[in-house]
Write a protein that holds these residues in place. Sequence first.
Motif, PDB file in Angstrom:
ATOM      1  N   GLN A  48       0.817  -1.195   0.000  1.00 13.21           N
ATOM      2  CA  GLN A  48       0.000   0.000   0.000  1.00 13.21           C
ATOM      3  C   GLN A  48       0.858   1.255   0.000  1.00 13.21           C
ATOM      4  O   GLN A  48       0.513   2.237  -0.657  1.00 13.21           O
ATOM      5  N   ALA A  49       1.976   1.228   0.697  1.00 13.75           N
ATOM      6  CA  ALA A  49       2.880   2.372   0.666  1.00 13.75           C
ATOM      7  C   ALA A  49       3.416   2.573  -0.736  1.00 13.75           C
ATOM      8  O   ALA A  49       3.571   3.694  -1.212  1.00 13.75           O
ATOM      9  N   PHE A  50       3.679   1.459  -1.430  1.00 14.47           N
ATOM     10  CA  PHE A  50       4.187   1.571  -2.803  1.00 14.47           C
ATOM     11  C   PHE A  50       3.136   2.178  -3.720  1.00 14.47           C
ATOM     12  O   PHE A  50       3.404   3.115  -4.455  1.00 14.47           O
ATOM     13  N   TYR A  51       1.921   1.642  -3.678  1.00 19.65           N
ATOM     14  CA  TYR A  51       0.904   2.128  -4.606  1.00 19.65           C
ATOM     15  C   TYR A  51       0.394   3.519  -4.234  1.00 19.65           C
ATOM     16  O   TYR A  51      -0.078   4.251  -5.100  1.00 19.65           O
ATOM     17  N   LEU A  52       0.506   3.876  -2.970  1.00 24.67           N
ATOM     18  CA  LEU A  52       0.182   5.235  -2.575  1.00 24.67           C
ATOM     19  C   LEU A  52       1.145   6.213  -3.251  1.00 24.67           C
ATOM     20  O   LEU A  52       0.758   7.272  -3.734  1.00 24.67           O
ATOM     21  N   ALA A  53       2.411   5.825  -3.317  1.00 29.29           N
ATOM     22  CA  ALA A  53       3.421   6.679  -3.932  1.00 29.29           C
ATOM     23  C   ALA A  53       3.456   6.530  -5.440  1.00 29.29           C
ATOM     24  O   ALA A  53       3.904   7.422  -6.147  1.00 29.29           O
ATOM     25  N   ASN A  54       3.000   5.399  -5.958  1.00 28.83           N
ATOM     26  CA  ASN A  54       3.016   5.129  -7.392  1.00 28.83           C
ATOM     27  C   ASN A  54       1.627   4.726  -7.848  1.00 28.83           C
ATOM     28  O   ASN A  54       1.338   3.546  -8.026  1.00 28.83           O
ATOM     29  N   PRO A  55       0.718   5.680  -8.007  1.00 30.57           N
ATOM     30  CA  PRO A  55      -0.636   5.311  -8.418  1.00 30.57           C
ATOM     31  C   PRO A  55      -0.618   4.565  -9.738  1.00 30.57           C
ATOM     32  O   PRO A  55       0.235   4.820 -10.582  1.00 30.57           O
ATOM     33  N   PRO A  56      -1.531   3.597  -9.927  1.00 30.01           N
ATOM     34  CA  PRO A  56      -1.431   2.701 -11.066  1.00 30.01           C
ATOM     35  C   PRO A  56      -1.832   3.283 -12.407  1.00 30.01           C
ATOM     36  O   PRO A  56      -2.028   2.559 -13.345  1.00 30.01           O
ATOM     37  N   LYS A  63       6.385  11.490  -7.505  1.00 29.12           N
ATOM     38  CA  LYS A  63       6.141  10.443  -6.517  1.00 29.12           C
ATOM     39  C   LYS A  63       6.409  10.977  -5.109  1.00 29.12           C
ATOM     40  O   LYS A  63       7.222  11.881  -4.920  1.00 29.12           O
ATOM     41  N   ARG A  64       5.744  10.403  -4.134  1.00 27.46           N
ATOM     42  CA  ARG A  64       5.955  10.809  -2.746  1.00 27.46           C
ATOM     43  C   ARG A  64       7.195  10.082  -2.241  1.00 27.46           C
ATOM     44  O   ARG A  64       7.161   8.897  -1.918  1.00 27.46           O
ATOM     45  N   LEU A  65       8.327  10.792  -2.168  1.00 26.79           N
ATOM     46  CA  LEU A  65       9.596  10.139  -1.879  1.00 26.79           C
ATOM     47  C   LEU A  65       9.629   9.524  -0.488  1.00 26.79           C
ATOM     48  O   LEU A  65      10.265   8.494  -0.281  1.00 26.79           O
ATOM     49  N   LEU A  66       8.927  10.126   0.466  1.00 28.60           N
ATOM     50  CA  LEU A  66       8.908   9.542   1.805  1.00 28.60           C
ATOM     51  C   LEU A  66       8.236   8.175   1.780  1.00 28.60           C
ATOM     52  O   LEU A  66       8.689   7.231   2.416  1.00 28.60           O
ATOM     53  N   ASP A  67       7.134   8.059   1.029  1.00 30.80           N
ATOM     54  CA  ASP A  67       6.456   6.782   0.921  1.00 30.80           C
ATOM     55  C   ASP A  67       7.330   5.767   0.198  1.00 30.80           C
ATOM     56  O   ASP A  67       7.358   4.592   0.541  1.00 30.80           O
ATOM     57  N   LEU A  68       8.035   6.216  -0.827  1.00 32.60           N
ATOM     58  CA  LEU A  68       8.914   5.309  -1.558  1.00 32.60           C
ATOM     59  C   LEU A  68      10.050   4.825  -0.665  1.00 32.60           C
ATOM     60  O   LEU A  68      10.430   3.654  -0.709  1.00 32.60           O
ATOM     61  N   GLU A  69      10.612   5.708   0.143  1.00 33.60           N
ATOM     62  CA  GLU A  69      11.692   5.309   1.045  1.00 33.60           C
ATOM     63  C   GLU A  69      11.178   4.311   2.083  1.00 33.60           C
ATOM     64  O   GLU A  69      11.822   3.306   2.368  1.00 33.60           O
ATOM     65  N   ARG A  70      10.004   4.592   2.618  1.00 32.36           N
ATOM     66  CA  ARG A  70       9.414   3.692   3.591  1.00 32.36           C
ATOM     67  C   ARG A  70       9.105   2.340   2.948  1.00 32.36           C
ATOM     68  O   ARG A  70       9.370   1.280   3.510  1.00 32.36           O
ATOM     69  N   SER A  71       8.532   2.386   1.747  1.00 30.91           N
ATOM     70  CA  SER A  71       8.200   1.165   1.030  1.00 30.91           C
ATOM     71  C   SER A  71       9.454   0.343   0.746  1.00 30.91           C
ATOM     72  O   SER A  71       9.467  -0.878   0.901  1.00 30.91           O
ATOM     73  N   LYS A  72      10.522   1.010   0.337  1.00 31.84           N
ATOM     74  CA  LYS A  72      11.779   0.324   0.038  1.00 31.84           C
ATOM     75  C   LYS A  72      12.285  -0.441   1.260  1.00 31.84           C
ATOM     76  O   LYS A  72      12.682  -1.615   1.159  1.00 31.84           O
ATOM     77  N   GLN A  73      12.255   0.199   2.419  1.00 30.99           N
ATOM     78  CA  GLN A  73      12.752  -0.430   3.637  1.00 30.99           C
ATOM     79  C   GLN A  73      11.877  -1.610   4.050  1.00 30.99           C
ATOM     80  O   GLN A  73      12.381  -2.691   4.373  1.00 30.99           O
TER      81      GLN A  73
END
Length: 354
Positions: A48-56, A63-73
């Motif tokens: 969900q963090a990924f798709y929140l930052a990367n809508p389909p 992109k929301r970089l904070l969400d992407l960083e969180r998603s990555k971790q």
Amino acid sequence: MLEQLATAYQLQADLFWLTQQWDAYARALNSAYALIGSRALAYRDAQQAFYLANPPAAGPETKRLLDLERSKQVLAQSIAFYRQSPRRNLLARALFAYGQNYLVPVAQSEPSLLEALEIASELGDDYLQKQILTYLGFYYIQLHQRDKAQTYLAQVAPDPQFIPHYELHWLLRGMAIMDGALDQDGAPGLATAIETFEQLLGWEQVSSLTAAHAQLMLGWSLIKQDELVRADALVTSAQAVYQQLKLVETEGYARYTRMYIHLRRGEAKQALTLLSAPEQASHLELLYGAVAAFLVRDHALSKQLSDQLATRPNSAALINQLTWIRAAIVPPFELVTAVIDKPYSVYCQSNWAL
């Protein structure tokens, strides 16, 4: 009792996520974490963090970089956890999501995507396999590896009853063909790309957003063929959809494409009417605006726009183009086509996402 309460919070978080109430979503999910721990929810939260930052929806929106960083971790932790689990389908999905994260370097994202595809193939998960093959097509388009892109896309048999995937597949097929053709003069592939976009636009079930993307790319293809009147009509139509959907960055692509068309037609004043605020303008919009202002002898505006461009990262080559045009003896209008970057020159360096 704790698990039931945590499940209730989790379902509540799902509802908030669907309705885009991000603060409430975070509170509900944190409550679930507090009750049963984060590991059980790691994969769901990562997805969900990924798709929140990367809508389909495909497009170059920021992109929301904070969400992407969180998603990555979270995804990295999930992958390590699922490697020790017999549930290989979850490992494949976590690897797939990890490979799509824009903060993951290519040296990691590419093998992650390929491993996800291998596992999905081994498990016979046709749906996931199609998703990964489609994304790999898009992934390699961004790297300008159009042969690889077409190889992966060709392995997908899109189902017209599954409209989102079907229209996206043919949009990417056209984009991959176009990518190769735009780099060459007289490339036969350009006619195939144009035909692909036209067939997609003629499909009565195509969504307005996918149709706008197809119109923009068809416009680029027609610019390459000097069909400027038709290109302008298509790009203008795409721009109207982007404005309606408030896709600011995507709308910028259409705007500077129209500016370029005006420059090609010797309509510098009309190009300037499309210019947005310099602080908000993209690299190419600033370049085209500075050229247009120079052509109408508004040297103050031309300098303002070029100064703004000079503050942007990776702008040295564009500044050199401006300097050369200003110093040229040949009438600048004749140099526009030959010297300045084309509107389709940066699309694979953007943040376009699926």
